[in-house]
Write a protein that holds these residues in place. Sequence first.
Motif, PDB file in Angstrom:
ATOM      1  N   ARG A 258     -27.602 -31.083  -0.441  1.00 55.97           N
ATOM      2  CA  ARG A 258     -28.738 -31.954  -0.133  1.00 55.97           C
ATOM      3  C   ARG A 258     -28.316 -33.408  -0.224  1.00 55.97           C
TER       4      ARG A 258
ATOM      5  N   THR B 183     -29.825 -37.674   1.287  1.00 56.60           N
ATOM      6  CA  THR B 183     -30.893 -38.424   1.950  1.00 56.60           C
ATOM      7  C   THR B 183     -30.324 -39.217   3.119  1.00 56.60           C
TER       8      THR B 183
ATOM      9  N   PRO C  54     -35.161 -36.903   2.357  1.00 56.84           N
ATOM     10  CA  PRO C  54     -34.280 -35.774   2.028  1.00 56.84           C
ATOM     11  C   PRO C  54     -33.906 -34.945   3.249  1.00 56.84           C
TER      12      PRO C  54
END
Length: 524
Positions: A85, A87, A92
Amino acid sequence: MHASAVGWEPELAELRERQRLARELGGTERVARQHAGGRLTVRERIDRLLDHGSFREIGSIAGKATYDAHGNIVAFTPANCVFGRGTIDNRPVVVAGDDFTLRGGSADASIKGKPKMSEEIATQFRMPLIRLIEGSGGGGSVKTIETTGRANLPGGLTETTSFDLVANQMSQVPVVGLGLGSVAGLGAARLVAAHYSVMVKEIAAVFVAGPPVVERLGEPRTKQELGGWQIQLQCGAVDHAVDTEDEAFEATRRFLSYLPGSIHDLPPRVRGWDNPNRRDEALISVIPKSKKQAYHMRRIIGALVDKDSFFEMGALFGRSIITGFARLDGWPVAVMAGDPLFDGGAWTADACSKIVRFVDMAQTFHLPVVHLVDCPGFQVGLKAESTAVIRWGVRALAAINQTTVPWCSIVVRNCYGVGGLGHQPVGHLCLRYAWPSASWGSLPLEGGIEAAYRAEIDAAEDPDAKLAEIEERLNRLRSPLRTAEAFWVDEVIDPRDTRRLLCDFANLAAPLRTPGPSAFGMRP
């Protein structure tokens, strides 16, 4: 006391060592080979794509280790999928990348759970997904038969493939596919199973099977001849091509800026400095008086939307229709516009295919549609009939009429025939304006007069003069102002007022956008 202070430090030291080994990818030599080919490594790509320091890797030490007699690790080969993950512009996302330095990105060096989990996380936690693709990403190479002792049956067991997830993502979250090298087989399928796909021109090639395979079938081709960017963009398999990987990352950021994180949210408004009441004086004369003369529709788009906000997709495919995202008073919208520079703006089979995919995307992600209409109908002639234009045309009309998002049409010039039916949905209230240059009907007068008035023209002493007389008479009747008398169009407007009216539409449409799944799922 000293022993307890040590605690689990030895185990953590081993974890850090394994992570260090994983970050070496395929080793110094193979990383150097990757750079020599003008390509970044997967970890370099992730670092450049995401906001600085935002990457949170998952499965950082997944791979294959070998141990000595005492259980100490002596060698480690990481899995060739790196994902996690992060951004982009503080929003996100999930990113998953192939590592070409390990078995050319094939599944021989992969652990299937990693790419599968990247798809699952994106859906479960409602985040856009970016696939950084280089390699086959499928069932492995021919050598897999030897390493496993058996041949793979494609999709043999449900747990052996995640292509159902790949396909279903398109009705859930925004998906971007970046082709960053040689992409074949399932890797190519993963690239195009996206809402937006990009190739890097000189380093990427995309194909079902590469040159060695097709050469055995009697067709020797280089990578670029077989699956270079010009091939893939012109046939519509891939949306866009750029010169560098950094440009591909920037295109990704721009694309995602127009979309919500998932279907359960709404596209964000981004207010700029552009005045919604701005009037462009050039619009009063941008459409030529002569219907045989073309013009540049992209200039009109640029004059109407927020400055520098138009983001075109699929520019080299289905070229009689222009598609892309833009902003109106900050609100993101989907823009569709006829382009008379190609096929006179007539809808070809390719253009209709492009329309289906585009309006499905707008419906999926709750984007209001603005249609700048210049469509003389479906393409006609043997070429058109040979491409099943009527079937593709009917599919485009069905897709348009299945949309429930707000819709505003500006009839700029032509709107004729069955193709003209697609200027807006008929199943719900839409706004519709016309410029004084608008012209519509069941058939264009050009060519239609000769068919409808054949007997009268043939009986005249001067057939050419009679044809001109009939044409002048009918032209007076087809003025858009006559149609407006019957309220068959909302308003005939001054072209210079178009931006203000479109910004009004965007503000009216904003509260009508409804998050959640569409009545139908978007397919790749």
